[in-house]
Design a protein around this motif. Structure first.
Motif, mmCIF file in Angstrom:
data_model
loop_
_atom_site.group_PDB
_atom_site.id
_atom_site.type_symbol
_atom_site.label_atom_id
_atom_site.label_comp_id
_atom_site.label_asym_id
_atom_site.label_seq_id
_atom_site.Cartn_x
_atom_site.Cartn_y
_atom_site.Cartn_z
ATOM 1 N N LYS A 115 -10.819 -14.983 -19.463
ATOM 2 C CA LYS A 115 -9.593 -15.084 -18.605
ATOM 3 C C LYS A 115 -8.760 -14.046 -18.493
ATOM 4 C CE LYS A 115 -7.105 -18.894 -18.959
ATOM 5 N NZ LYS A 115 -7.371 -19.826 -17.622
ATOM 6 N N PRO A 116 -9.305 -13.116 -17.689
ATOM 7 C CA PRO A 116 -8.551 -11.744 -17.089
ATOM 8 C C PRO A 116 -7.339 -11.947 -16.449
ATOM 9 C CG PRO A 116 -10.336 -11.680 -15.673
ATOM 10 C CD PRO A 116 -10.451 -13.241 -16.624
ATOM 11 N N ARG A 117 -7.042 -13.036 -15.851
ATOM 12 C CA ARG A 117 -5.999 -13.532 -15.217
ATOM 13 C C ARG A 117 -5.310 -14.828 -15.606
ATOM 14 N NH1 ARG A 117 -9.315 -11.248 -11.745
ATOM 15 N NH2 ARG A 117 -10.453 -13.123 -11.530
ATOM 16 N N VAL A 118 -4.045 -15.179 -15.421
ATOM 17 C CA VAL A 118 -3.429 -16.418 -15.919
ATOM 18 C C VAL A 118 -2.523 -16.547 -14.707
ATOM 19 C CG1 VAL A 118 -3.448 -15.975 -18.526
ATOM 20 C CG2 VAL A 118 -1.344 -14.961 -17.151
ATOM 21 N N SER A 119 -2.172 -18.137 -14.731
ATOM 22 C CA SER A 119 -1.339 -18.445 -13.919
ATOM 23 C C SER A 119 0.185 -18.907 -14.454
ATOM 24 C CB SER A 119 -2.031 -19.688 -13.038
ATOM 25 O OG SER A 119 -1.992 -20.789 -13.935
ATOM 26 N N CYS A 120 1.077 -18.835 -13.719
ATOM 27 C CA CYS A 120 2.559 -19.136 -13.903
ATOM 28 C C CYS A 120 2.692 -20.679 -13.991
ATOM 29 C CB CYS A 120 3.407 -18.427 -12.925
ATOM 30 S SG CYS A 120 5.205 -18.989 -13.010
ATOM 31 N N GLU A 146 1.600 -19.165 -9.448
ATOM 32 C CA GLU A 146 1.099 -17.499 -9.098
ATOM 33 C C GLU A 146 0.261 -17.250 -9.986
ATOM 34 O OE1 GLU A 146 2.765 -13.206 -8.134
ATOM 35 O OE2 GLU A 146 4.399 -14.970 -8.510
ATOM 36 N N THR A 147 -0.774 -16.273 -9.655
ATOM 37 C CA THR A 147 -1.736 -15.862 -10.577
ATOM 38 C C THR A 147 -1.300 -14.422 -10.877
ATOM 39 O OG1 THR A 147 -3.772 -16.878 -9.286
ATOM 40 C CG2 THR A 147 -4.113 -14.904 -10.589
ATOM 41 N N LEU A 148 -1.580 -14.269 -12.135
ATOM 42 C CA LEU A 148 -1.263 -13.089 -12.749
ATOM 43 C C LEU A 148 -2.312 -12.167 -13.427
ATOM 44 C CD1 LEU A 148 2.249 -14.455 -14.420
ATOM 45 C CD2 LEU A 148 2.054 -13.063 -12.042
ATOM 46 N N HIS A 149 -2.354 -10.940 -13.178
ATOM 47 C CA HIS A 149 -3.197 -10.069 -14.170
ATOM 48 C C HIS A 149 -2.885 -9.831 -15.602
ATOM 49 C CE1 HIS A 149 -6.123 -9.086 -10.523
ATOM 50 N NE2 HIS A 149 -5.120 -8.831 -9.860
ATOM 51 N N LEU A 187 -1.222 -21.574 -25.456
ATOM 52 C CA LEU A 187 -0.796 -20.401 -24.825
ATOM 53 C C LEU A 187 -0.296 -20.251 -23.174
ATOM 54 C CD1 LEU A 187 -0.321 -17.032 -25.483
ATOM 55 C CD2 LEU A 187 -2.662 -16.679 -24.821
ATOM 56 N N THR A 188 0.904 -20.012 -22.822
ATOM 57 C CA THR A 188 1.402 -20.639 -21.451
ATOM 58 C C THR A 188 2.162 -19.229 -20.951
ATOM 59 O OG1 THR A 188 1.629 -22.681 -22.377
ATOM 60 C CG2 THR A 188 2.487 -21.916 -20.220
ATOM 61 N N CYS A 189 2.070 -18.971 -19.698
ATOM 62 C CA CYS A 189 2.820 -17.918 -19.111
ATOM 63 C C CYS A 189 3.681 -18.410 -18.084
ATOM 64 C CB CYS A 189 1.647 -16.851 -18.508
ATOM 65 S SG CYS A 189 2.433 -15.394 -17.896
ATOM 66 N N VAL A 190 4.847 -17.676 -17.915
ATOM 67 C CA VAL A 190 5.879 -17.595 -16.952
ATOM 68 C C VAL A 190 5.923 -16.260 -16.158
ATOM 69 C CG1 VAL A 190 8.064 -18.626 -16.270
ATOM 70 C CG2 VAL A 190 7.059 -19.401 -18.062
ATOM 71 N N CYS A 191 6.039 -16.299 -14.865
ATOM 72 C CA CYS A 191 5.953 -15.153 -14.037
ATOM 73 C C CYS A 191 7.405 -14.482 -14.119
ATOM 74 C CB CYS A 191 5.582 -15.255 -12.738
ATOM 75 S SG CYS A 191 6.454 -15.735 -11.673
ATOM 76 N N MET A 192 7.741 -13.197 -13.734
ATOM 77 C CA MET A 192 8.967 -12.426 -13.657
ATOM 78 C C MET A 192 9.658 -13.103 -12.724
ATOM 79 S SD MET A 192 9.385 -8.357 -13.678
ATOM 80 C CE MET A 192 8.286 -8.226 -12.271
ATOM 81 N N GLY A 193 9.017 -13.676 -11.430
ATOM 82 C CA GLY A 193 10.105 -14.052 -10.514
ATOM 83 C C GLY A 193 10.597 -15.417 -10.979
#
Length: 432
Positions: free
Chosen positions: A275-280, A285-288, A323-329
């Motif tokens: 997984k070179p990319r994750v989503s918010c 949104e897809t994030l590198h 492991l979860t991600c949230v975007c800056m926006g």
């Protein structure tokens, strides 16, 4: 005949060395590989035509990614960094890490040729020994004790090893960075944000590189080169100027030689899932994912609950986490559509004070419950805490036993759809 065969071999070697065979993108694509300063690798595919030589810098970057993968493999998890370096290209380590050594040809795996030495290496080593002998013989008798005295004072006043991580603070996460963040240290120019941020505390102006617009450069430093290499920091111009600094944005590794445990944990986990990319988790949104800090244009966190289908399951100290991600926006609430609020009391969730580009070891959505509805048992729905009682923000992600029904669960961690809504009115309305 013998000399001609030797010459033919040399010609083939020179031809093979013209292009760097590093998987992913070469760091010096316009420069041919010089045999004298190259690293030779072998592919187990007999018909491989990808080449046998890498620029030394490219090899070291690629090797770092393989070491990150090795750290997550079987018995290598208990090895020290030095043991992993020593064992990587021997049978002991390579049998574990070969899956991260895929060749450009797509049909084989690369391995460093330990039996090969660059032409002239023996002569250069002998010259270096002679130079060191001359240097030692030229010292005066008084110089050695002075040198020992200075060395002793240095070693006694400090250590070459990085400081241990500070204990977790008890303040709110919106007022304190995660445990992985320590005061900034001087970094090299390639890994900018400018030194002006660190010393003068002035916001940096991130100049956009138009050559890289819309493109992502692959690099070998992130687990076989699947992660992106950050070309500029223009994405952080979204932030208010006073936040563009090395305290709000995670810039540097904490360990020696860039071997930061948090970074390696994230990269090896995502590399294992390809997984070179994750989503918010909020806006999808897809994030590198980048191979160096800041790792993402947002932040990662670990949660005992899977808030998003793209969250990656991991084992941390025997517990299942995601492991979860949230975007800056979404953290900054850049527009009204990105604002979420509690379904029960209407209070907005604010992640603007969280450090970007790193990882929190707890659920950032559940770390600051705003009302009593968020503090109820997931089984019997009775209050787990007395009114106005609050825990340390990371404790809300830990399992607790309900005093009423005796069920043990991570009761304070609830689905996002249960706690939050994107609508202002009416409250008590389901997501989104």
């Amino acid at each position: 005949m013998a000399p001609r065969r030797q010459g033919a071999t040399g010609e083939r070697e020179a031809e093979d060395a013209r292009g760097c065979c590093v998987p992913g993108e070469c760091l010096r694509p316009r420069e041919p590989v010089r045999i004298e300063d190259a690293v030779r690798v072998l592919c187990n595919n007999d018909t491989c035509a990808a080449g046998r030589y890498m620029h030394r810098e490219c090899f070291e970057q690629w090797e770092g990614g393989v070491l990150a993968y090795l750290k997550s493999c079987g018995r290598a998890r208990s090895w020290s960094e030095r043991q992993r370096h020593q064992n990587l290209w021997t049978k002991k380590g390579y049998d574990l890490a070969f899956k991260a050594c895929g060749c450009r040809c797509g049909r084989g795996h690369l391995k460093k040729d330990l039996d090969w030495a660059p032409p002239g290496a023996a002569i250069r080593a002998e010259e270096e020994k002679k130079r060191r002998r001359r240097t030692r013989s030229g010292r005066t008798p008084a110089a050695a004790p002075d040198g020992r005295s200075r060395a002793f004072s240095l070693s006694s006043s400090g250590s070459c090893s990085p400081p241990s991580a500070p204990s977790e603070p008890s303040t709110s996460p919106t007022h304190a960075p995660p445990h992985a963040v320590t005061p900034a240290k001087k970094i090299s120019k390639p890994e900018i944000i400018s030194d002006r941020i660190r010393y003068n505390k002035k916001p940096v102006k991130c100049e956009f590189d138009f050559r890289s617009e819309g493109s992502v450069l692959r690099a070998g430093a992130g687990a076989n080169g699947i992660f992106s290499r950050r070309l500029d920091f223009s994405t952080f111009n979204l932030l208010p100027k006073h936040k563009v600094n090395s305290y709000q944005i995670k810039i540097e590794d904490e360990g020696n030689h860039g071997n930061d445990d948090t970074r390696l944990f994230i990269l090896s986990t995502l590399a294992g899932q390809h997984k070179p990319r994750v989503s918010c988790a909020l806006c999808k949104e897809t994030l590198h994912v980048f191979d160096r800090y800041p790792l993402v244009d947002g932040t990662f966190f670990l949660s005992p609950r899977q808030h998003d289908s793209g969250a990656v399951e991991v084992k941390v100290e025997g517990r299942t986490q995601y492991l979860t991600c949230v975007c800056m926006g979404c953290l900054e609430r850049c527009d009204p559509d990105r604002t979420i609020r509690c379904r029960f009391c209407g209070q907005k969730w604010d992640g603007s004070s969280l450090v970007l580009g790193t990882m929190y070891s707890y659920d950032i959505f559940m770390a600051t419950p705003c009302c009593s509805e968020r503090l109820k048992c997931n089984n019997c729905y009775k209050a787990l805490l007395i009114p106005h009682q609050r825990l340390n923000y990371s404790d809300y992600s830990h399992p607790v036993t309900c005093p009423h029904c005796r069920v043990q669960d991570t009761h304070f961690v609830k689905p996002l759809t249960y706690c939050f809504t994107k609508r202002v009115f009416p409250l008590y309305q389901q997501w989104p």
